[in-house]
Enzyme design. Structure first.
Site, PDB file in Angstrom:
ATOM      1  N   ASN A   1       0.591  -1.495  -0.250  1.00  0.00           N
ATOM      2  CA  ASN A   1       0.315  -0.213   0.234  1.00  0.00           C
ATOM      3  C   ASN A   1       1.232   1.348  -0.121  1.00  0.00           C
ATOM      4  O   ASN A   1       1.440   1.428   1.072  1.00  0.00           O
ATOM      5  CB  ASN A   1      -1.037  -0.330   1.460  1.00  0.00           C
ATOM      6  CG  ASN A   1      -1.873   0.869   0.968  1.00  0.00           C
ATOM      7  OD1 ASN A   1      -1.470   1.963   1.058  1.00  0.00           O
ATOM      8  ND2 ASN A   1      -2.531   1.407   2.943  1.00  0.00           N
TER       9      ASN A   1
ATOM     10  N   LYS B   1       0.032   4.456  -0.058  1.00  0.00           N
ATOM     11  CA  LYS B   1      -0.396   5.080  -0.196  1.00  0.00           C
ATOM     12  C   LYS B   1      -0.207   6.678  -0.589  1.00  0.00           C
ATOM     13  O   LYS B   1      -0.403   6.653  -1.837  1.00  0.00           O
ATOM     14  CB  LYS B   1       0.093   5.846   1.661  1.00  0.00           C
ATOM     15  CG  LYS B   1      -0.033   4.773   2.852  1.00  0.00           C
ATOM     16  CD  LYS B   1       0.447   4.640   4.332  1.00  0.00           C
ATOM     17  CE  LYS B   1      -0.045   3.039   4.862  1.00  0.00           C
ATOM     18  NZ  LYS B   1      -0.004   3.374   6.600  1.00  0.00           N
TER      19      LYS B   1
ATOM     20  N   GLU C   1      -6.385   4.139   8.193  1.00  0.00           N
ATOM     21  CA  GLU C   1      -6.527   5.896   7.758  1.00  0.00           C
ATOM     22  C   GLU C   1      -7.530   6.373   7.312  1.00  0.00           C
ATOM     23  O   GLU C   1      -8.134   7.371   7.533  1.00  0.00           O
ATOM     24  CB  GLU C   1      -5.101   5.511   6.848  1.00  0.00           C
ATOM     25  CG  GLU C   1      -3.672   5.717   7.333  1.00  0.00           C
ATOM     26  CD  GLU C   1      -3.021   5.646   6.695  1.00  0.00           C
ATOM     27  OE1 GLU C   1      -2.863   5.332   5.831  1.00  0.00           O
ATOM     28  OE2 GLU C   1      -2.138   4.711   7.750  1.00  0.00           O
TER      29      GLU C   1
ATOM     30  N   GLY D   1       2.380   1.399  10.977  1.00  0.00           N
ATOM     31  CA  GLY D   1       3.801   3.080  11.069  1.00  0.00           C
ATOM     32  C   GLY D   1       3.853   3.623  12.005  1.00  0.00           C
ATOM     33  O   GLY D   1       4.910   4.732  12.586  1.00  0.00           O
TER      34      GLY D   1
HETATM   35  C1  PEP Z   1      -0.605  -0.029   5.720  1.00  0.00           C
HETATM   36  O1  PEP Z   1      -0.613   1.060   5.572  1.00  0.00           O
HETATM   37  O2  PEP Z   1      -1.723  -0.672   6.110  1.00  0.00           O
HETATM   38  C2  PEP Z   1       0.557  -1.063   6.811  1.00  0.00           C
HETATM   39  C3  PEP Z   1      -0.043  -1.557   7.284  1.00  0.00           C
HETATM   40  O3  PEP Z   1       1.569   0.041   7.056  1.00  0.00           O
HETATM   41  P1  PEP Z   1       2.748  -0.663   7.785  1.00  0.00           P
HETATM   42  O4  PEP Z   1       3.550  -1.269   7.065  1.00  0.00           O
HETATM   43  O5  PEP Z   1       3.671   1.555   7.607  1.00  0.00           O
HETATM   44  O6  PEP Z   1       2.560  -0.412   9.330  1.00  0.00           O
END
Ligand code: PEP
Length: 254
Positions: free
Chosen positions: A10, A12, A98, A174
């Site tokens: 992902n 983002k 998010e 995150g």
């Molecule tokens: C996500 O955005 O779905 C996610 C799990 O991010 P991260 O791997 O950065 O924790």
């Protein structure tokens, strides 16, 4: 029953179109030919079509980061399932934390989005997960049950082949804090049992449940060794081709 693993990136709100195409090509180079795993990339909307074109020859699923339930109309800021398909995508992430936390998306809205994706034959990657507060209050399973039941309301058993779930504890996204393999497995087993209760055991056995939350090259192998973890939804570590490559090429236990 062995389910095909899905390793999903992902991206983002990161990267220009040219940066996204370069990363997609670099990731494609890392993908070995596996029969037992699939790779999915979710670039920003602006890069969907160019990324799909850049990796046309590769066996990679191109995915939107959200989806509206309508084909077209007065829905400013939204993307329709038809637009995703037109851009070369075949999947959509739905209910990412998010979207829930920053943009206030409710379980009801997420249900509409999932139905929209399924009605147009997109694969829906449905994200669920508890906050730290909810976990500490002992409400993890209650929260997961509500999110799953409400998101799947009206989804027929026959449509479940196009649904992938992603368990993403909000406190692990995150933050660098990964759920332990035991915590993740416990939640995944609970979700699978819930799917069996809502539909039937067979469907639960076939449904893939990804784990998301600070998945990295250093923890992917132990997570993927858990019986109910069928893949990973990766944010930060998916922005680097080498680290995502290591995640895609996780080592099979046993
Ligand atoms: C996500 O955005 O779905 C996610 C799990 O991010 P991260 O791997 O950065 O924790």
């Amino acid at each position: 029953m062995k389910r095909k693993a899905m390793m999903a990136g992902n991206w983002k709100m990161h990267m220009t179109i040219s940066e996204a195409c370069k990363l997609a090509e670099d990731v494609a180079q890392q993908c070995k030919k596996y029969d037992d795993r699939e790779v999915l990339l979710a670039p920003a909307y602006t890069a969907l079509s160019d990324v799909a074109a850049a990796i046309r020859e590769d066996d990679i699923i191109v995915c939107s980061q959200n989806v509206c339930w309508e084909e077209k109309g007065a829905f400013t800021g939204e993307i329709s399932p038809v637009m995703i398909k037109d851009a070369g995508g075949s999947a959509a992430i739905i209910g990412h934390s998010e979207r829930r936390q920053i943009f206030g998306e409710s379980d009801q809205l997420i249900n509409r989005r999932l139905q929209g994706a399924l009605n147009f034959d997109l694969l829906g990657v449905l994200c669920i997960g508890e906050t730290l507060e909810e976990r500490e209050a002992g409400k993890t399973f209650e929260v997961l049950e509500t999110q799953v039941r409400e998101a799947l309301a009206g989804v027929e058993a026959g449509q479940m082949g196009n649904v992938v779930l992603a368990y993403e504890p909000v406190w692990a996204i995150g933050t660098g804090k990964t759920a332990s393999k035991e915590q993740a497995q416990e939640a995944h087993a609970f979700i699978r049992q819930l799917i069996a209760n809502i539909y039937e055991k067979n469907i639960a056995e076939q449904t893939r449940i990804l784990y998301g939350g600070s998945v990295k090259p250093t923890n992917v192998d132990e997570l993927m060794a858990q019986p109910d973890i069928d893949g990973a939804l990766v944010g930060g570590a998916a922005l680097d081709a080498d680290s995502f490559g290591r995640i895609i090429n996780f080592e099979q236990a046993g």
